[in-house]
Design a protein around this motif. Structure first.
Motif, PDB file in Angstrom:
ATOM      1  N   LYS A   1       0.833  -1.205   0.000  1.00 53.69           N
ATOM      2  CA  LYS A   1       0.000   0.000   0.000  1.00 53.69           C
ATOM      3  C   LYS A   1       0.866   1.253   0.000  1.00 53.69           C
ATOM      4  CE  LYS A   1      -3.811   2.176   2.499  1.00 53.69           C
ATOM      5  NZ  LYS A   1      -4.719   2.092   3.672  1.00 53.69           N
ATOM      6  N   GLY A   2       1.963   1.225   0.751  1.00 53.59           N
ATOM      7  CA  GLY A   2       2.872   2.368   0.785  1.00 53.59           C
ATOM      8  C   GLY A   2       3.503   2.631  -0.563  1.00 53.59           C
ATOM      9  N   GLU A   3       3.882   1.568  -1.267  1.00 54.95           N
ATOM     10  CA  GLU A   3       4.468   1.723  -2.594  1.00 54.95           C
ATOM     11  C   GLU A   3       3.461   2.334  -3.565  1.00 54.95           C
ATOM     12  OE1 GLU A   3       7.169  -1.131  -5.381  1.00 54.95           O
ATOM     13  OE2 GLU A   3       5.136  -1.852  -4.969  1.00 54.95           O
ATOM     14  N   GLU A   4       2.219   1.862  -3.498  1.00 55.82           N
ATOM     15  CA  GLU A   4       1.177   2.402  -4.369  1.00 55.82           C
ATOM     16  C   GLU A   4       0.864   3.853  -4.028  1.00 55.82           C
ATOM     17  OE1 GLU A   4      -1.057  -1.939  -4.981  1.00 55.82           O
ATOM     18  OE2 GLU A   4      -1.813  -0.474  -3.521  1.00 55.82           O
ATOM     19  N   SER A   5       0.845   4.168  -2.733  1.00 54.66           N
ATOM     20  CA  SER A   5       0.596   5.548  -2.316  1.00 54.66           C
ATOM     21  C   SER A   5       1.723   6.459  -2.776  1.00 54.66           C
ATOM     22  CB  SER A   5       0.456   5.626  -0.793  1.00 54.66           C
ATOM     23  OG  SER A   5      -0.665   4.894  -0.358  1.00 54.66           O
ATOM     24  N   TYR A   6       2.939   5.968  -2.714  1.00 61.24           N
ATOM     25  CA  TYR A   6       4.079   6.776  -3.140  1.00 61.24           C
ATOM     26  C   TYR A   6       3.982   7.104  -4.629  1.00 61.24           C
ATOM     27  CZ  TYR A   6       8.861   8.312  -3.936  1.00 61.24           C
ATOM     28  OH  TYR A   6       9.957   9.063  -4.288  1.00 61.24           O
ATOM     29  N   ALA A   7       3.570   6.129  -5.422  1.00 62.70           N
ATOM     30  CA  ALA A   7       3.406   6.377  -6.862  1.00 62.70           C
ATOM     31  C   ALA A   7       2.343   7.450  -7.096  1.00 62.70           C
ATOM     32  CB  ALA A   7       3.014   5.084  -7.572  1.00 62.70           C
ATOM     33  N   GLU A   8       1.279   7.400  -6.308  1.00 68.97           N
ATOM     34  CA  GLU A   8       0.241   8.425  -6.426  1.00 68.97           C
ATOM     35  C   GLU A   8       0.760   9.791  -5.988  1.00 68.97           C
ATOM     36  OE1 GLU A   8      -3.497  10.225  -7.072  1.00 68.97           O
ATOM     37  OE2 GLU A   8      -2.521   8.422  -7.831  1.00 68.97           O
TER      38      GLU A   8
ATOM     39  N   ASP B   1       3.849  16.069  -9.423  1.00 68.02           N
ATOM     40  CA  ASP B   1       4.012  16.586 -10.783  1.00 68.02           C
ATOM     41  C   ASP B   1       2.892  17.566 -11.119  1.00 68.02           C
ATOM     42  OD1 ASP B   1       6.269  15.057 -11.108  1.00 68.02           O
ATOM     43  OD2 ASP B   1       5.241  13.409 -12.160  1.00 68.02           O
ATOM     44  N   ASP B   2       1.687  17.263 -10.649  1.00 66.54           N
ATOM     45  CA  ASP B   2       0.563  18.174 -10.885  1.00 66.54           C
ATOM     46  C   ASP B   2       0.804  19.519 -10.204  1.00 66.54           C
ATOM     47  OD1 ASP B   2      -0.737  16.284 -12.369  1.00 66.54           O
ATOM     48  OD2 ASP B   2      -2.109  15.654 -10.772  1.00 66.54           O
ATOM     49  N   PHE B   3       1.335  19.469  -8.976  1.00 68.64           N
ATOM     50  CA  PHE B   3       1.611  20.715  -8.262  1.00 68.64           C
ATOM     51  C   PHE B   3       2.699  21.520  -8.967  1.00 68.64           C
ATOM     52  CE2 PHE B   3      -0.369  18.783  -4.400  1.00 68.64           C
ATOM     53  CZ  PHE B   3      -1.274  19.789  -4.166  1.00 68.64           C
ATOM     54  N   VAL B   4       3.682  20.850  -9.499  1.00 69.26           N
ATOM     55  CA  VAL B   4       4.748  21.543 -10.226  1.00 69.26           C
ATOM     56  C   VAL B   4       4.166  22.256 -11.442  1.00 69.26           C
ATOM     57  CG1 VAL B   4       6.839  21.252 -11.598  1.00 69.26           C
ATOM     58  CG2 VAL B   4       6.581  20.041  -9.423  1.00 69.26           C
ATOM     59  N   LYS B   5       3.281  21.564 -12.171  1.00 70.95           N
ATOM     60  CA  LYS B   5       2.644  22.165 -13.340  1.00 70.95           C
ATOM     61  C   LYS B   5       1.772  23.352 -12.930  1.00 70.95           C
ATOM     62  CE  LYS B   5       2.487  17.960 -16.159  1.00 70.95           C
ATOM     63  NZ  LYS B   5       1.604  16.958 -16.821  1.00 70.95           N
TER      64      LYS B   5
ATOM     65  N   LEU C   1       0.583  17.858   1.110  1.00 72.96           N
ATOM     66  CA  LEU C   1       1.022  16.651   0.410  1.00 72.96           C
ATOM     67  C   LEU C   1       2.349  16.153   0.971  1.00 72.96           C
ATOM     68  CD1 LEU C   1       0.673  14.599  -1.862  1.00 72.96           C
ATOM     69  CD2 LEU C   1       1.881  16.193  -3.375  1.00 72.96           C
ATOM     70  N   ASN C   2       3.266  17.071   1.239  1.00 74.97           N
ATOM     71  CA  ASN C   2       4.552  16.676   1.822  1.00 74.97           C
ATOM     72  C   ASN C   2       4.353  15.992   3.175  1.00 74.97           C
ATOM     73  OD1 ASN C   2       6.231  17.501  -0.247  1.00 74.97           O
ATOM     74  ND2 ASN C   2       6.364  19.609   0.502  1.00 74.97           N
ATOM     75  N   ALA C   3       3.385  16.486   3.967  1.00 69.68           N
ATOM     76  CA  ALA C   3       3.097  15.875   5.270  1.00 69.68           C
ATOM     77  C   ALA C   3       2.594  14.444   5.081  1.00 69.68           C
ATOM     78  CB  ALA C   3       2.077  16.710   6.029  1.00 69.68           C
TER      79      ALA C   3
ATOM     80  N   ASN D   1       3.387   8.645   5.159  1.00 68.82           N
ATOM     81  CA  ASN D   1       3.406   7.397   4.401  1.00 68.82           C
ATOM     82  C   ASN D   1       4.779   6.749   4.457  1.00 68.82           C
ATOM     83  OD1 ASN D   1       2.122   5.584   2.203  1.00 68.82           O
ATOM     84  ND2 ASN D   1       4.022   6.263   1.250  1.00 68.82           N
ATOM     85  N   ARG D   2       5.814   7.581   4.354  1.00 74.31           N
ATOM     86  CA  ARG D   2       7.178   7.053   4.400  1.00 74.31           C
ATOM     87  C   ARG D   2       7.469   6.423   5.756  1.00 74.31           C
ATOM     88  NH1 ARG D   2      12.105   7.726   1.728  1.00 74.31           N
ATOM     89  NH2 ARG D   2      13.503   6.169   2.658  1.00 74.31           N
ATOM     90  N   SER D   3       6.971   7.059   6.806  1.00 76.94           N
ATOM     91  CA  SER D   3       7.177   6.513   8.150  1.00 76.94           C
ATOM     92  C   SER D   3       6.508   5.152   8.297  1.00 76.94           C
ATOM     93  CB  SER D   3       6.620   7.482   9.196  1.00 76.94           C
ATOM     94  OG  SER D   3       6.751   6.935  10.494  1.00 76.94           O
ATOM     95  N   ASP D   4       5.253   5.054   7.829  1.00 79.61           N
ATOM     96  CA  ASP D   4       4.532   3.780   7.891  1.00 79.61           C
ATOM     97  C   ASP D   4       5.228   2.724   7.037  1.00 79.61           C
ATOM     98  OD1 ASP D   4       2.660   4.741   9.585  1.00 79.61           O
ATOM     99  OD2 ASP D   4       1.040   4.894   8.129  1.00 79.61           O
ATOM    100  N   PHE D   5       5.672   3.155   5.865  1.00 77.34           N
ATOM    101  CA  PHE D   5       6.338   2.228   4.950  1.00 77.34           C
ATOM    102  C   PHE D   5       7.636   1.705   5.565  1.00 77.34           C
ATOM    103  CE2 PHE D   5       9.411   1.264   1.648  1.00 77.34           C
ATOM    104  CZ  PHE D   5       8.694   0.434   0.807  1.00 77.34           C
ATOM    105  N   ASP D   6       8.440   2.596   6.133  1.00 75.78           N
ATOM    106  CA  ASP D   6       9.722   2.188   6.724  1.00 75.78           C
ATOM    107  C   ASP D   6       9.500   1.219   7.880  1.00 75.78           C
ATOM    108  OD1 ASP D   6      11.109   3.704   4.930  1.00 75.78           O
ATOM    109  OD2 ASP D   6      11.495   5.381   6.299  1.00 75.78           O
ATOM    110  N   PHE D   7       8.500   1.517   8.724  1.00 73.36           N
ATOM    111  CA  PHE D   7       8.222   0.636   9.859  1.00 73.36           C
ATOM    112  C   PHE D   7       7.814  -0.756   9.373  1.00 73.36           C
ATOM    113  CE2 PHE D   7       5.177  -1.298  12.802  1.00 73.36           C
ATOM    114  CZ  PHE D   7       5.940  -1.339  13.953  1.00 73.36           C
ATOM    115  N   ALA D   8       6.871  -0.788   8.418  1.00 73.40           N
ATOM    116  CA  ALA D   8       6.395  -2.077   7.910  1.00 73.40           C
ATOM    117  C   ALA D   8       7.516  -2.828   7.202  1.00 73.40           C
ATOM    118  CB  ALA D   8       5.222  -1.855   6.958  1.00 73.40           C
ATOM    119  N   ALA D   9       8.343  -2.111   6.442  1.00 74.02           N
ATOM    120  CA  ALA D   9       9.432  -2.763   5.712  1.00 74.02           C
ATOM    121  C   ALA D   9      10.445  -3.365   6.678  1.00 74.02           C
ATOM    122  CB  ALA D   9      10.109  -1.756   4.789  1.00 74.02           C
TER     123      ALA D   9
END
Length: 342
Positions: A235-242, A248-252, A277-279, A284-292
């Motif tokens: 789920k974290g990997e999929e969320s990161y892709a999103e 990219d949308d914000f940059v545009k 979004l950064n928050a 998400n990164r914190s959850d991902f790192d813990f689960a990994a």
């Protein structure tokens, strides 16, 4: 002529007292004989009890000890024979056939030890006295030991086959890291392998061997944790892709706002959304790192968990029996010695 009839004086008759004395004498003789017989019987019973206690302490306990000592070598021979057969390689059924002789040896050794235990129990029927209590404790220890060793043998094919590729358990499919193109695919493959694997662990919980039972309980929980952490990382990997797409949308949007010289409120709104979004990305990164980390730790712990079934679990249990049984033998011999000296 007077009609008065003179009174007749009764003359006491001297009875013969010899029959009475004879009867009393006979009764006394019978009582003396009965008392002597009772004493003799008590002495005989006491002698028989002492002989029985001596038989229990010497012959029967020694026979039990000798029979018990043959069980563990027989068990070790079977475990080695079965594992060697599987490494040949051979299927579970083939390994069972190739190690049948060693398994029969275990059964014969256990049956002989149980027979020796029955003979020991037969020498002292009472369970109310101190000897009976000590004997019962020794019997319980042996029953526990016999059942433990039988369970160790009977459930070994289930335990040994957990991570065999050709075994129904299929637990080797849990470790699919490099085979998966994505974390979601890894999670899917792991879930597929976990179903029969956890079923095998549930069956192993029914073993008569407590070491297998404890392992199966912990193993089942570890597999469940792997499933949870695999889902979280996927789920974290999929969320990161999103998040990358949103970034990219914000940059545009920012580039477009700058090109249009957009109002400050619009620029601030874009900046606030980017901050939110950064928050989310950090969370998400914190959850991902813990689960990994937990997932990798679970994978790394698995070999040790399996290995410790014998190096720690079985070894500690055997040590327990090796301590308790001789101790209870000493207690029984001690109370028998007390009885013999009385």
């Amino acid at each position: 002529m007077s009609n008065h009839i003179p009174e007749t004086t009764a003359v006491p008759v001297r009875r013969n007292r010899r029959p009475v004395l004879l009867v009393i004498g006979i009764l006394l003789v019978v009582l003396v004989i009965a008392a002597g017989t009772l004493v003799a019987m008590n002495n005989l019973a006491a002698q028989q009890r002492k002989e029985g206690l001596s038989l229990l302490k010497e012959d029967r306990m020694n026979a039990l000890s000798e029979a018990r000592d043959k069980i563990q070598p027989a068990v070790n021979a079977y475990l080695a024979a079965y594992k060697k057969a599987r490494n040949a390689p051979a299927s579970r059924d083939e390994a069972a056939r190739n190690s049948q002789k060693e398994k029969d040896d275990v059964q014969q050794a256990t049956e002989s030890a149980r027979a020796a235990l029955d003979n020991l129990k037969a020498t002292h029927g009472s369970s109310d006295d101190t000897v009976g209590v000590a004997l019962q404790q020794l019997v319980e220890s042996h029953d526990g030991y016999f059942g433990y060793m039988e369970g160790l043998v009977n459930s070994y094919p289930q335990f040994e086959g957990l991570f065999r590729e050709d075994d129904a358990a299929g637990c080797n499919g849990l470790f699919v890291g490099s085979k998966a193109a994505s974390l979601r695919e890894r999670q899917t493959l792991l879930a597929k392998a976990a179903t029969p694997c956890r079923k095998a662990a549930e069956e192993l919980k029914q073993s008569n061997n407590t070491a297998y039972q404890e392992f199966a309980r912990i193993f089942d929980a570890k597999v469940a944790e792997l499933e949870v952490h695999a889902e979280a990382t996927a789920k974290g990997e999929e969320s990161y892709a999103e998040f990358v797409r949103l970034k990219d949308d914000f940059v545009k949007k920012a580039d477009d706002a700058e090109a249009r010289n957009a109002p400050a409120e619009e620029v601030q709104k874009i900046a606030d959304d980017a901050k939110a979004l950064n928050a989310k990305i950090r969370y998400n990164r914190s959850d991902f790192d813990f689960a990994a980390k937990r997932y990798l730790a679970g994978v790394k712990e698995m070999p040790s968990l399996v290995e410790e079934v014998f190096t720690k679990g079985v070894a500690d249990d055997i040590k327990h029996f090796s301590t308790v049984i001789p101790l209870r033998e000493q207690v029984l011999k001690g109370v028998v010695d007390v009885e013999l000296t009385e």
